[in-house]
Design an enzyme around this catalytic site. Structure first.
Site, PDB file in Angstrom:
ATOM      1  CB  CYS A 151      15.184  82.172  -5.626  1.00 35.18           C
ATOM      2  SG  CYS A 151      16.385  81.205  -4.707  1.00 35.18           S
ATOM      3  CB  CYS A 194      18.298  83.652  -4.105  1.00 39.47           C
ATOM      4  SG  CYS A 194      18.295  82.110  -5.021  1.00 39.47           S
ATOM      5  CG  ASP A 195      16.483  87.177  -4.082  1.00 38.00           C
ATOM      6  OD1 ASP A 195      17.729  87.210  -4.084  1.00 38.00           O
ATOM      7  OD2 ASP A 195      15.806  87.117  -5.114  1.00 38.00           O
TER       8      ASP A 195
HETATM    9  P1  FAD Z   1      20.724  78.622 -16.124  1.00 35.37           P
HETATM   10  O1  FAD Z   1      21.345  79.680 -15.311  1.00 35.37           O
HETATM   11  O2  FAD Z   1      19.236  78.535 -16.216  1.00 35.37           O
HETATM   12  O3  FAD Z   1      21.307  78.740 -17.611  1.00 35.37           O
HETATM   13  C1  FAD Z   1      20.769  78.024 -18.673  1.00 35.37           C
HETATM   14  C2  FAD Z   1      21.538  78.336 -19.932  1.00 35.37           C
HETATM   15  O4  FAD Z   1      21.061  77.512 -20.995  1.00 35.37           O
HETATM   16  C3  FAD Z   1      21.418  79.772 -20.433  1.00 35.37           C
HETATM   17  O5  FAD Z   1      22.678  80.209 -20.829  1.00 35.37           O
HETATM   18  C4  FAD Z   1      20.513  79.664 -21.668  1.00 35.37           C
HETATM   19  O6  FAD Z   1      20.821  80.645 -22.651  1.00 35.37           O
HETATM   20  C5  FAD Z   1      20.918  78.283 -22.165  1.00 35.37           C
HETATM   21  N1  FAD Z   1      19.958  77.649 -23.052  1.00 35.37           N
HETATM   22  C6  FAD Z   1      18.676  77.248 -22.801  1.00 35.37           C
HETATM   23  N2  FAD Z   1      18.151  76.700 -23.922  1.00 35.37           N
HETATM   24  C7  FAD Z   1      19.121  76.747 -24.877  1.00 35.37           C
HETATM   25  C8  FAD Z   1      19.202  76.351 -26.236  1.00 35.37           C
HETATM   26  N3  FAD Z   1      18.173  75.775 -26.867  1.00 35.37           N
HETATM   27  N4  FAD Z   1      20.356  76.572 -26.913  1.00 35.37           N
HETATM   28  C9  FAD Z   1      21.422  77.144 -26.302  1.00 35.37           C
HETATM   29  N5  FAD Z   1      21.404  77.539 -25.017  1.00 35.37           N
HETATM   30  C10 FAD Z   1      20.262  77.345 -24.325  1.00 35.37           C
HETATM   31  N6  FAD Z   1      21.093  81.199  -7.108  1.00 35.37           N
HETATM   32  C11 FAD Z   1      21.970  81.466  -6.127  1.00 35.37           C
HETATM   33  O7  FAD Z   1      22.772  80.586  -5.780  1.00 35.37           O
HETATM   34  N7  FAD Z   1      22.014  82.691  -5.529  1.00 35.37           N
HETATM   35  C12 FAD Z   1      21.186  83.705  -5.868  1.00 35.37           C
HETATM   36  O8  FAD Z   1      21.229  84.800  -5.283  1.00 35.37           O
HETATM   37  C13 FAD Z   1      20.255  83.467  -6.921  1.00 35.37           C
HETATM   38  N8  FAD Z   1      19.412  84.437  -7.312  1.00 35.37           N
HETATM   39  C14 FAD Z   1      18.556  84.188  -8.343  1.00 35.37           C
HETATM   40  C15 FAD Z   1      17.731  85.229  -8.780  1.00 35.37           C
HETATM   41  C16 FAD Z   1      16.871  85.023  -9.831  1.00 35.37           C
HETATM   42  C17 FAD Z   1      15.982  86.143 -10.320  1.00 35.37           C
HETATM   43  C18 FAD Z   1      16.796  83.745 -10.460  1.00 35.37           C
HETATM   44  C19 FAD Z   1      15.844  83.504 -11.620  1.00 35.37           C
HETATM   45  C20 FAD Z   1      17.600  82.712 -10.025  1.00 35.37           C
HETATM   46  C21 FAD Z   1      18.488  82.917  -8.964  1.00 35.37           C
HETATM   47  N9  FAD Z   1      19.322  81.903  -8.495  1.00 35.37           N
HETATM   48  C22 FAD Z   1      20.228  82.175  -7.518  1.00 35.37           C
HETATM   49  C23 FAD Z   1      19.271  80.551  -9.061  1.00 35.37           C
HETATM   50  C24 FAD Z   1      20.417  80.371 -10.083  1.00 35.37           C
HETATM   51  O9  FAD Z   1      20.389  81.459 -10.979  1.00 35.37           O
HETATM   52  C25 FAD Z   1      20.269  79.064 -10.818  1.00 35.37           C
HETATM   53  O10 FAD Z   1      20.255  77.990  -9.891  1.00 35.37           O
HETATM   54  C26 FAD Z   1      21.436  78.840 -11.782  1.00 35.37           C
HETATM   55  O11 FAD Z   1      21.541  79.924 -12.671  1.00 35.37           O
HETATM   56  C27 FAD Z   1      21.277  77.550 -12.569  1.00 35.37           C
HETATM   57  O12 FAD Z   1      22.354  77.457 -13.438  1.00 35.37           O
HETATM   58  P2  FAD Z   1      22.318  76.568 -14.762  1.00 35.37           P
HETATM   59  O13 FAD Z   1      23.631  76.766 -15.408  1.00 35.37           O
HETATM   60  O14 FAD Z   1      21.891  75.216 -14.453  1.00 35.37           O
HETATM   61  O15 FAD Z   1      21.165  77.168 -15.690  1.00 35.37           O
END
Ligand code: FAD
Length: 321
Positions: free
Chosen positions: A147, A150-151
């Site tokens: 990302c 982000c970084d």
């Molecule tokens: P996610 O964080 O993807 O969470 C998905 C959830 O669904 C998880 O808990 C998983 O366990 C659950 N899940 C999936 N399938 C199932 C299932 N079948 N049953 C039960 N649970 C399930 N964003 C920023 O704003 N700032 C940053 O600095 C930043 N750094 C990042 C660094 C990295 C390495 C990465 C990969 C991403 C980064 N992001 C950052 C992006 C940010 O992490 C995502 O936009 C955000 O986490 C999305 O949130 P979400 O809740 O939609 O999904």
């Protein structure tokens, strides 16, 4: 199963979207159940994607930054404080064909669902496609990133590389060129897939150069990335380059397999929601966060849409009485 066993809200996923939805629905006395996933694979990570990273500097409210896992522990504690029930399980099947909806954990062939719920909030997030190299997960947050938004800031004046050849890779490279000393795009083919306008922008950028017909075959560095091994496919020659940042921009996969045939999706697999809301095509099923957002993919936008889903679910439940 008696009607008292039917929950008001089940939230699938515990990233910023799911846990924000949990905070809001818990404070609205809906006693949400959060099925947070299992720490077994990259798609299924309690706390979501931020558990994979180190410093988060762009989440408002933390002027000094905060570590990703610590931020997510705070989200979780806040949801639990208001009475959200959180279980460390993976959802294996859903049935949205009739109400109350069915949610299975464990054996997906079990005749009866494990939980029934009047409404569902889907927040299963997305995963970045990775290269499949042994060291890449170890070095995520330590030079390897998925990302640029982000970084990018962390790579000021460094020599870095971007893997990929599509629009998002070129967009990331162009963005990163504002910070880095140089950006090398490593692409497995001899031409880009990105749109013409993006390509022209990259070719005109003095900081951006290209390694064509090349793939990354190894990463070096104990505590942070110090070098990237690249294979030139036509010759098989491998060379090591002293990049201290590597952005993997080869695409994302939303975690939507579970909902195939039940929720409407875009051809790229992201869930469709009614614009400006979290409503899916199924009444009573709401979606938030990265699972329905291929554009912004940030923790703050995921959290914001988690709030929307909670309010949409609350109002929808209210209207059912
Ligand atoms: P996610 O964080 O993807 O969470 C998905 C959830 O669904 C998880 O808990 C998983 O366990 C659950 N899940 C999936 N399938 C199932 C299932 N079948 N049953 C039960 N649970 C399930 N964003 C920023 O704003 N700032 C940053 O600095 C930043 N750094 C990042 C660094 C990295 C390495 C990465 C990969 C991403 C980064 N992001 C950052 C992006 C940010 O992490 C995502 O936009 C955000 O986490 C999305 O949130 P979400 O809740 O939609 O999904």
């Amino acid at each position: 199963m008696s009607s008292s066993d039917v929950r008001d809200v089940v939230i699938i996923g515990s990233g910023p979207a799911g846990l924000t939805a949990a905070i809001y629905t818990a404070r609205a006395s809906l006693e949400p159940l959060v099925i947070e996933g299992e720490p077994s694979s990259t798609s299924d990570q309690p706390g979501g994607q931020l558990m994979l990273t180190t410093e988060v500097e762009n989440f408002p409210g933390f002027p000094e930054g905060i570590m990703g896992p610590e931020l997510m522990m705070n989200f979780r504690a806040q949801a639990a404080r208001f009475g959200a029930e959180i279980i460390t399980e993976k959802v294996t099947r859903v049935d949205f064909s009739s109400r109350p909806f069915g949610v299975w954990i464990g054996d997906p062939d079990a005749a009866e669902p494990t939980f029934r719920s009047r409404s569902i909030i889907v927040s299963t997030g997305a995963q970045s496609l990775m290269l499949g190299l042994e060291d890449e997960h170890r070095l995520i947050g330590h030079g390897v990133s998925t990302c640029a938004t982000c970084d990018g800031f962390f790579f000021r004046d460094q020599h870095i590389a971007v893997v990929g050849g599509g629009d998002s890779a070129i967009e990331e490279a162009t963005f990163l060129s504002k910070f880095a000393a140089s950006v090398t795009i490593i692409h497995r083919r001899d031409e880009l897939r990105a749109s013409k306008i993006m390509q022209d922008r990259a070719f005109a950028n003095e900081k951006i150069s290209f390694m064509w017909d090349s793939v990354v075959t190894g990463l070096q560095g104990e505590t942070s990335l110090q070098g990237v091994e690249v294979e030139h496919l036509p010759t098989g020659e491998r060379t090591v380059h002293p990049f201290t940042g590597l952005f993997v921009a080869i695409g994302h996969k939303p975690n939507t397999d579970l909902f195939a045939g039940q929720l409407d999706m875009h051809p790229n697999g992201y869930l469709d929601t009614v614009p400006g809301t979290s409503r899916t095509n199924v009444d009573g099923v709401f979606a938030c966060g990265d699972v329905q957002d291929s554009t912004y993919r940030q923790a703050i936008t995921a959290a914001g849409s988690g709030c929307m889903a909670a309010i949409d679910a609350e109002r929808w439940l209210e209207a059912q009485h």
